[in-house]
Design a protein around this motif. Structure first.
Motif, mmCIF file in Angstrom:
data_model
loop_
_atom_site.group_PDB
_atom_site.id
_atom_site.type_symbol
_atom_site.label_atom_id
_atom_site.label_comp_id
_atom_site.label_asym_id
_atom_site.label_seq_id
_atom_site.Cartn_x
_atom_site.Cartn_y
_atom_site.Cartn_z
ATOM 1 N N ASP A 40 50.314 5.013 -67.614
ATOM 2 C CA ASP A 40 49.046 5.505 -67.552
ATOM 3 C C ASP A 40 49.627 6.518 -69.049
ATOM 4 O O ASP A 40 49.023 7.427 -69.209
ATOM 5 C CB ASP A 40 49.364 7.457 -66.572
ATOM 6 C CG ASP A 40 50.205 8.182 -66.167
ATOM 7 O OD1 ASP A 40 51.202 7.043 -66.968
ATOM 8 O OD2 ASP A 40 49.859 8.555 -65.011
ATOM 9 N N GLU A 41 50.313 6.098 -69.634
ATOM 10 C CA GLU A 41 51.203 6.875 -70.113
ATOM 11 C C GLU A 41 51.503 5.837 -72.027
ATOM 12 O O GLU A 41 52.708 5.103 -72.622
ATOM 13 C CB GLU A 41 52.125 7.370 -70.832
ATOM 14 C CG GLU A 41 53.246 8.553 -71.439
ATOM 15 C CD GLU A 41 53.830 9.626 -71.320
ATOM 16 O OE1 GLU A 41 54.947 9.068 -71.609
ATOM 17 O OE2 GLU A 41 53.744 10.389 -70.526
ATOM 18 N N ARG A 42 50.314 5.780 -72.779
ATOM 19 C CA ARG A 42 50.708 4.335 -73.530
ATOM 20 C C ARG A 42 50.837 4.841 -75.175
ATOM 21 O O ARG A 42 50.628 5.638 -75.050
ATOM 22 C CB ARG A 42 49.436 4.073 -73.703
ATOM 23 C CG ARG A 42 48.911 2.837 -74.856
ATOM 24 C CD ARG A 42 47.909 1.976 -74.492
ATOM 25 N NE ARG A 42 46.335 2.655 -75.840
ATOM 26 C CZ ARG A 42 45.513 1.951 -75.773
ATOM 27 N NH1 ARG A 42 45.061 1.376 -75.453
ATOM 28 N NH2 ARG A 42 45.019 2.945 -77.441
ATOM 29 N N ASN A 43 51.750 4.257 -75.204
ATOM 30 C CA ASN A 43 52.530 4.044 -76.455
ATOM 31 C C ASN A 43 51.374 3.873 -77.929
ATOM 32 O O ASN A 43 51.415 2.491 -78.072
ATOM 33 C CB ASN A 43 53.886 3.858 -76.547
ATOM 34 C CG ASN A 43 54.700 3.805 -78.186
ATOM 35 O OD1 ASN A 43 53.771 4.788 -78.561
ATOM 36 N ND2 ASN A 43 55.540 3.340 -78.256
ATOM 37 N N PHE B 206 53.145 0.821 -71.877
ATOM 38 C CA PHE B 206 53.208 2.034 -70.935
ATOM 39 C C PHE B 206 54.240 2.715 -70.466
ATOM 40 O O PHE B 206 55.096 1.570 -70.366
ATOM 41 C CB PHE B 206 52.303 1.244 -69.861
ATOM 42 C CG PHE B 206 50.759 1.022 -70.274
ATOM 43 C CD1 PHE B 206 49.975 2.778 -70.417
ATOM 44 C CD2 PHE B 206 50.214 0.101 -70.799
ATOM 45 C CE1 PHE B 206 48.176 2.204 -70.500
ATOM 46 C CE2 PHE B 206 48.798 0.464 -70.837
ATOM 47 C CZ PHE B 206 47.505 1.875 -71.133
ATOM 48 N N HIS B 207 54.320 3.516 -70.416
ATOM 49 C CA HIS B 207 55.243 4.518 -69.381
ATOM 50 C C HIS B 207 54.795 4.728 -68.207
ATOM 51 O O HIS B 207 53.191 4.468 -67.918
ATOM 52 C CB HIS B 207 55.944 5.834 -70.014
ATOM 53 C CG HIS B 207 56.951 5.629 -71.370
ATOM 54 N ND1 HIS B 207 58.861 4.563 -70.856
ATOM 55 C CD2 HIS B 207 56.606 5.092 -72.716
ATOM 56 C CE1 HIS B 207 58.838 4.215 -72.071
ATOM 57 N NE2 HIS B 207 58.064 4.813 -73.537
ATOM 58 N N ILE B 208 55.053 5.224 -67.351
ATOM 59 C CA ILE B 208 54.935 5.962 -66.055
ATOM 60 C C ILE B 208 55.054 6.926 -66.361
ATOM 61 O O ILE B 208 56.080 7.946 -65.896
ATOM 62 C CB ILE B 208 55.063 5.453 -64.366
ATOM 63 C CG1 ILE B 208 55.412 4.397 -64.798
ATOM 64 C CG2 ILE B 208 54.630 5.851 -63.912
ATOM 65 C CD1 ILE B 208 55.709 3.200 -63.358
ATOM 66 N N ALA B 209 53.537 8.079 -66.470
ATOM 67 C CA ALA B 209 54.225 9.997 -66.330
ATOM 68 C C ALA B 209 55.176 10.684 -65.806
ATOM 69 O O ALA B 209 54.975 9.751 -63.937
ATOM 70 C CB ALA B 209 52.864 10.225 -66.552
ATOM 71 N N TYR C 206 59.717 0.451 -68.883
ATOM 72 C CA TYR C 206 58.398 0.080 -69.941
ATOM 73 C C TYR C 206 57.776 -1.025 -69.815
ATOM 74 O O TYR C 206 58.931 -1.910 -69.920
ATOM 75 C CB TYR C 206 59.060 0.613 -70.931
ATOM 76 C CG TYR C 206 58.358 0.841 -71.874
ATOM 77 C CD1 TYR C 206 57.592 1.870 -71.881
ATOM 78 C CD2 TYR C 206 59.102 0.602 -73.349
ATOM 79 C CE1 TYR C 206 56.357 1.780 -72.934
ATOM 80 C CE2 TYR C 206 58.081 0.693 -74.653
ATOM 81 C CZ TYR C 206 56.712 1.198 -74.415
ATOM 82 O OH TYR C 206 56.343 1.728 -75.801
ATOM 83 N N LYS C 207 56.375 -1.101 -69.320
ATOM 84 C CA LYS C 207 56.313 -2.103 -69.450
ATOM 85 C C LYS C 207 55.079 -2.091 -70.742
ATOM 86 O O LYS C 207 54.217 -1.872 -70.947
ATOM 87 C CB LYS C 207 54.967 -2.175 -68.674
ATOM 88 C CG LYS C 207 55.167 -2.552 -67.054
ATOM 89 C CD LYS C 207 56.310 -3.321 -66.610
ATOM 90 C CE LYS C 207 56.108 -3.319 -64.778
ATOM 91 N NZ LYS C 207 55.306 -3.210 -64.321
ATOM 92 N N ASN C 208 55.513 -2.976 -72.237
ATOM 93 C CA ASN C 208 55.395 -3.597 -72.897
ATOM 94 C C ASN C 208 54.441 -4.377 -73.460
ATOM 95 O O ASN C 208 55.661 -5.333 -72.803
ATOM 96 C CB ASN C 208 56.343 -2.511 -74.062
ATOM 97 C CG ASN C 208 57.432 -3.604 -74.058
ATOM 98 O OD1 ASN C 208 57.274 -4.985 -73.226
ATOM 99 N ND2 ASN C 208 58.783 -3.816 -74.802
ATOM 100 N N MET D 297 45.973 -2.498 -72.587
ATOM 101 C CA MET D 297 47.008 -2.181 -73.485
ATOM 102 C C MET D 297 46.388 -2.494 -75.263
ATOM 103 O O MET D 297 47.014 -2.265 -75.929
ATOM 104 C CB MET D 297 48.490 -3.219 -73.319
ATOM 105 C CG MET D 297 49.394 -3.181 -73.878
ATOM 106 S SD MET D 297 50.804 -4.107 -73.531
ATOM 107 C CE MET D 297 50.798 -4.007 -71.911
ATOM 108 N N THR D 298 44.870 -2.968 -75.066
ATOM 109 C CA THR D 298 44.956 -2.703 -76.692
ATOM 110 C C THR D 298 43.939 -1.651 -76.721
ATOM 111 O O THR D 298 42.893 -0.877 -76.123
ATOM 112 C CB THR D 298 43.617 -4.507 -77.226
ATOM 113 O OG1 THR D 298 42.854 -3.732 -75.905
ATOM 114 C CG2 THR D 298 44.531 -5.525 -76.551
#
Length: 614
Positions: free
Chosen positions: A364-367, A349-352, A263-265, A338-339
């Protein structure tokens, strides 16, 4: 009139803060009764602030549905006493929540305690700058310290002693095993402490040679002996955090938690950027190789193994590795997408599909969850990146983000939102003004008040209760005046007169909004002076707790920061909207302290305490 030349007595020190409000009022009457601040006499604050014709539980004005609160709020004579609010907020946080014999805030968790420690050091820096004095040396018989200076110095020494207690009380072994963002809060906290020590000692303790014969009476502040210990801890935790960066997943970035799925937050990467540039600019150096830093190669011959090992591992200020980490971190953050459409940082971001397919490497899966502190931590990093590189784009990005945040609270002052024209005024995209309404939730609040999504329902966890204060702490750091000369030629940069004045003018435009939020926070205090979490409660149009509902989360938003506490949602039998859920805590007090300090610093600068010294 220079801020530091005004004070000669406690009464004059009070009068000074009346002058700070001149930029907001056409005239001011100086007529406060003389009184001495006493830590145990906190209720005097509430008497002073209750002079308004409105009850203390009501706002000074009620925002209308078609216009935001005024950008130049009117201050009464009593309300202008900002410094005493700051003293009081700090005193209550420490007296109510800090156990000296344990060296910790007993109800805090590890990372929020690190943030509270940061606030204490930052507040002491503000108090140190509030008055000009020099401590007489031991052998100096010709100088005496006036009563006001002595009171300030005693208070600073009192709370610094608690910082030392926290150094030993901090559970640094446990934090070493936590997520990388938890580790980085520790770095920022101890760097803040070393900066404070250096600045206070340099400002108030005369070095040898300044009017002293043979160095008689010359002395450093006693706290200087703790700089090596604080710096060492900052370095240990920074080097632990460095391991969180990888180039393989998502093209770079810090991983939040090495024991969970990638998780790259936003917060971890922003912390890494701000901590890296702070290590470059402010880390005082460390020659201590023990514990945890031993990299000694026993295969090499050494005459003095311990000395050689420590010498090999020493690191100092302006280490280019720290700067490279900050630059790389911000480049990745900016390119990560990320904006959101409001120009605010989403959570991360997660990696789906990564759980079943480790060959996937694209984020490719943004929270879509938005938190207030995700908009704040990067600001001190951008200020530092400008000073280290001289590139104006870092200041531009910071001012754009601040304006996006202020708009997202429902503050729609038309004078605020044009971007300052540093060099590339057309580079920044315009936001759709129809998305903002001062009476409704606008992304980060309403009625111009910064609000966490969990605040209106009273369901904030300790995490959520901490976030707003973090934003104001880093906003204050971003708006520090720019240096007119390089701190270290060849390593740092200075601002031209035009850049310095434009930066300051832009920050001055935020003052009304900062004051508005601080006043709202002050109105949430209970009879003991403790701040509540929801600063917008006095501004709420709801008549009952039952009618209040939390804002709807955006599509694709997941509360991964655990800002909402679903286990403590019971409502106490009271009409106080800030007495629900966890109620008032050390985290809500810390956030109140941070926003009041922001008000103090913004008012001080707006009053005209600027010397470009060109």
């Amino acid at each position: 009139m220079r801020f530091s030349r005004v004070a000669s007595s406690w009464r004059l020190h009070t009068v000074l803060f009346l002058l700070l409000a001149e930029f907001m009022t056409s005239s001011i009457a100086i007529g406060l009764e003389q009184s001495v601040y006493q830590a145990e006499n906190q209720n005097i604050l509430r008497v002073l602030l209750a002079v308004s014709s409105l009850p203390p539980t009501e706002p000074a004005h009620t925002p209308s549905s078609d216009s935001p609160p005024s950008a130049t709020p009117t201050y009464t004579t009593m309300e202008a006493n900002v410094l005493r609010d700051l003293h009081c907020a700090l005193s209550i946080m420490q007296d109510h929540y800090f156990a000296v014999w344990l060296g910790k805030w007993t109800t805090a968790i590890d990372w929020t305690a690190a943030v509270m420690g940061t606030y204490v050091s930052a507040t002491l820096s503000s108090l140190s700058r509030s008055i000009d004095y020099t401590i007489p040396g031991t052998c100096d018989k010709n100088r005496k310290l006036d009563a006001e200076a002595q009171m300030v110095e005693e208070e600073i020494n009192r709370y610094f002693a608690q910082t030392v207690a926290y150094y030993f009380g901090e559970d640094h072994f446990a934090i070493r095993m936590q997520a990388f963002d938890d580790i980085l809060w520790v770095v920022l906290g101890w760097l803040e402490a070393t900066q404070f020590i250096e600045n206070h000692s340099g400002s108030h303790y005369a070095p040898a040679g300044l009017g002293q014969q043979n160095g008689e009476g010359a002395q450093d502040w006693h706290a200087s002996q703790f700089i090596p210990a604080f710096a060492h801890r900052a370095r240990i935790f920074y080097e632990l955090a460095e391991k969180g960066w990888d180039w393989n997943l998502c093209g770079g970035g810090m991983t939040w938690n090495p024991r969970l799925l990638p998780y790259k937050n936003a917060i971890t990467n922003q912390l890494f950027i701000s901590a890296s540039i702070s290590m470059y600019l402010h880390f005082p150096g460390d020659e201590n190789c023990s514990p945890f830093l031993s990299q000694y190669d026993k295969s090499k011959p050494h005459k003095n193994e311990l000395y050689d090992e420590c010498d090999e591992n020493s690191r100092g200020r302006f280490d280019p590795l720290y700067l490279a980490n900050a630059v790389n971190g911000y480049q990745w953050l900016q390119s990560s997408g990320m904006t959101n459409e409001l120009g605010l940082y989403a959570d991360g971001f997660h990696i789906a599909g990564y759980r079943t397919n480790h060959s996937k490497t694209t984020c490719d899966e943004r929270n879509e969850m938005v938190y207030t502190y995700n908009q704040g931590v990067i600001l001190s990093g951008l200020r530092g990146l400008w000073e280290a590189t001289g590139k104006i784009l870092y200041l531009e990005d910071g001012h754009e983000l601040i304006r996006n945040v202020i708009r997202a609270t429902g503050w729609t002052d038309a004078k605020l939102f044009p971007m300052p024209a540093f060099t590339t005024p057309q580079r920044h995209q315009k936001r759709d003004s129809e998305k903002y309404n001062p009476a409704n939730w606008s992304g980060l609040g309403s009625a111009g008040i910064l609000t966490e999504v969990c605040d209106p329902s009273g369901r904030c966890s300790q995490n959520g209760q901490t976030f707003k204060g973090i934003f104001f702490h880093h906003l204050t750091a971003f708006c520090e005046r720019l240096p007119a000369r390089p701190v270290r030629p060849g390593k740092t940069h200075a601002a031209s007169r035009e850049t310095a004045m434009l930066h300051q003018k832009s920050c001055d435009e935020y003052t009304g909004w900062v004051v508005h939020n601080a006043r709202a926070a002050l109105q949430t205090r209970d009879e003991n002076g403790r701040f509540g979490a929801w600063w917008g409660a006095p501004y709420s149009s709801h008549n009952s707790k039952e009618s209040i509902q939390a804002p709807v989360l955006p599509d694709g938003a997941v509360d991964s920061r655990k800002s909402i506490d679903y286990e403590h949602i019971q409502t106490r039998a009271t009409g106080d909207l800030n007495d629900r859920g966890r109620g008032r805590t050390v985290e809500t007090q810390g956030s109140g302290l941070a926003v009041v300090r922001a008000m103090y610093e913004f008012l001080r600068r707006a009053e005209g305490d600027l010397d470009f010294d060109l």
